[in-house]
Design a protein around this motif. Structure first.
Motif, PDB file in Angstrom:
ATOM      1  N   LEU A   1      36.780  46.456  51.391  1.00 36.85           N
ATOM      2  CA  LEU A   1      37.918  45.643  51.789  1.00 36.85           C
ATOM      3  C   LEU A   1      39.177  46.487  51.949  1.00 36.85           C
TER       4      LEU A   1
ATOM      5  N   GLU B   1      36.859  35.763  47.901  1.00 38.24           N
ATOM      6  CA  GLU B   1      38.222  36.289  47.936  1.00 38.24           C
ATOM      7  C   GLU B   1      39.209  35.165  48.271  1.00 38.24           C
TER       8      GLU B   1
ATOM      9  N   ARG C   1      40.475  36.185  52.208  1.00 36.78           N
ATOM     10  CA  ARG C   1      39.566  36.756  53.195  1.00 36.78           C
ATOM     11  C   ARG C   1      38.475  35.756  53.538  1.00 36.78           C
TER      12      ARG C   1
ATOM     13  N   ARG D   1      31.449  42.852  43.011  1.00 37.79           N
ATOM     14  CA  ARG D   1      32.898  42.982  43.066  1.00 37.79           C
ATOM     15  C   ARG D   1      33.292  44.458  43.163  1.00 37.79           C
TER      16      ARG D   1
ATOM     17  N   ARG E   1      35.119  46.152  46.819  1.00 39.52           N
ATOM     18  CA  ARG E   1      36.529  46.493  46.783  1.00 39.52           C
ATOM     19  C   ARG E   1      36.912  47.637  47.713  1.00 39.52           C
TER      20      ARG E   1
ATOM     21  N   ILE F   1      32.512  38.483  49.114  1.00 40.78           N
ATOM     22  CA  ILE F   1      33.729  38.527  49.912  1.00 40.78           C
ATOM     23  C   ILE F   1      34.236  37.114  50.201  1.00 40.78           C
TER      24      ILE F   1
END
Length: 306
Positions: free
Chosen positions: A101, A143, A146, A94, A98, A140
């Motif tokens: 992204l 998410e 996403r 995570r 971040r 990801i």
């Protein structure tokens, strides 16, 4: 007409378009972000849903495949899964995802061209790049807003299929070799809703030239620009061992470099960074790190083939 447009044309006729590693692995990793430029591109790749030829033509035998990933076996390899809950490995990824992204979808003044095309590589083999690639993609995919397309671009020594339990499938090389093959024919949907796969495909002696071709450039452009919520992650060959990795690097918006703690030499890291200096954003993952806090050991290991 592009590969994706041809596939989309099929689906429009059908009304079917729509988004619709060893066993004991202690958790932990260290991250060193070597970001050189803020910002990112706003677009990303998207899978094409299952398609069939319209009547009266008989149904096509070439369809987008769907598989069920064995999540329990993936956890044995140290891969984070949606049903696993909070673990230290999941928390570390995570942290890793971040800034990637943020770069990929920032539309500000410092936006990066193709920022949602992310290549994961290493200097040499065995440093854990495929382990990190799959974990990053899985993270990801968790998410809320996403989706992720995981591309196995290690065309000479693909490892992602071993981690995910895939067989021999048509993939990236086949798309570049056969102009009549649609992207929908080789994408693999999974039981993880927001994760789609594209394997390396058939091995080819001119894989470097294929990756540097206009067809590859057109495919990357479509993947980067057509869909605004997608991240495309490429598991690349090691940079210092193959020419394919350098070709891919020149077309990426962001690069993640996996460095094996206490093993990869400074000289190798410097040479690797020199070869990708044209990329504005480079992040480092310090893999298999060891640290002591309160007398406890932490770190993670990846599957030996990853």
């Amino acid at each position: 007409m592009s590969i994706i447009e041809r596939a989309a044309g099929k689906l429009e006729k059908e009304g079917k378009i729509g988004p619709k590693v060893p066993p004991q692995i202690p958790p932990g990793t260290s991250v060193n972000s070597g970001q050189k430029h803020p910002g990112a591109n706003h677009s990303a790749g998207e899978e094409i849903s299952q398609s069939f030829s319209p009547n009266p033509v008989p149904p096509s035998t070439s369809t987008s495949k769907r598989i069920t990933l064995n999540l329990a076996k993936m956890r044995q390899y140290g891969i984070v899964t949606p049903d696993q809950g909070r673990t230290q490995v999941a928390e570390q990824f995570r942290v890793i995802k971040r800034p990637l992204l943020t770069n990929a979808f920032n539309q500000g003044a410092g936006m990066i061209k193709n920022g949602n095309l992310i290549m994961v590589t290493s200097a040499l083999a065995g440093e854990g790049k495929s382990f990190c690639t799959v974990n990053l993609a899985m993270s990801i995919a968790m998410e809320m807003d996403r989706r992720v397309l995981l591309v196995d671009a290690d065309v000479a020594r693909p490892t992602v299929p071993k981690i995910l339990g895939l067989g021999t499938e048509r993939g990236l090389m086949d798309i570049l070799l056969d102009e009549n093959l649609d992207l929908a024919d080789v994408l693999i949907k999974t039981n993880i809703e927001k994760l789609t796969l594209l394997t390396a495909g058939t091995r080819h002696s001119h894989s470097t030239e294929l990756l540097a071709s206009q067809s590859m450039g057109a495919l990357l452009k479509e993947l980067a620009q057509r869909y605004a919520d997608r991240v495309v992650i490429f598991d690349s060959p090691p940079l210092l061992l193959t020419s394919e990795a350098r070709v891919l690097a020149s077309q990426m918006g962001q690069i993640v470099v996996v460095v094996e703690a206490e093993t990869t030499s400074q000289q190798a890291v410097k040479e690797m960074l020199r070869q990708i200096e044209s990329c504005d954003v480079v992040n480092l993952i310090y893999n298999k790190a060891r640290s002591f806090s309160g007398g406890e050991y932490y770190g993670y290991y990846y599957h030996e083939s990853a």
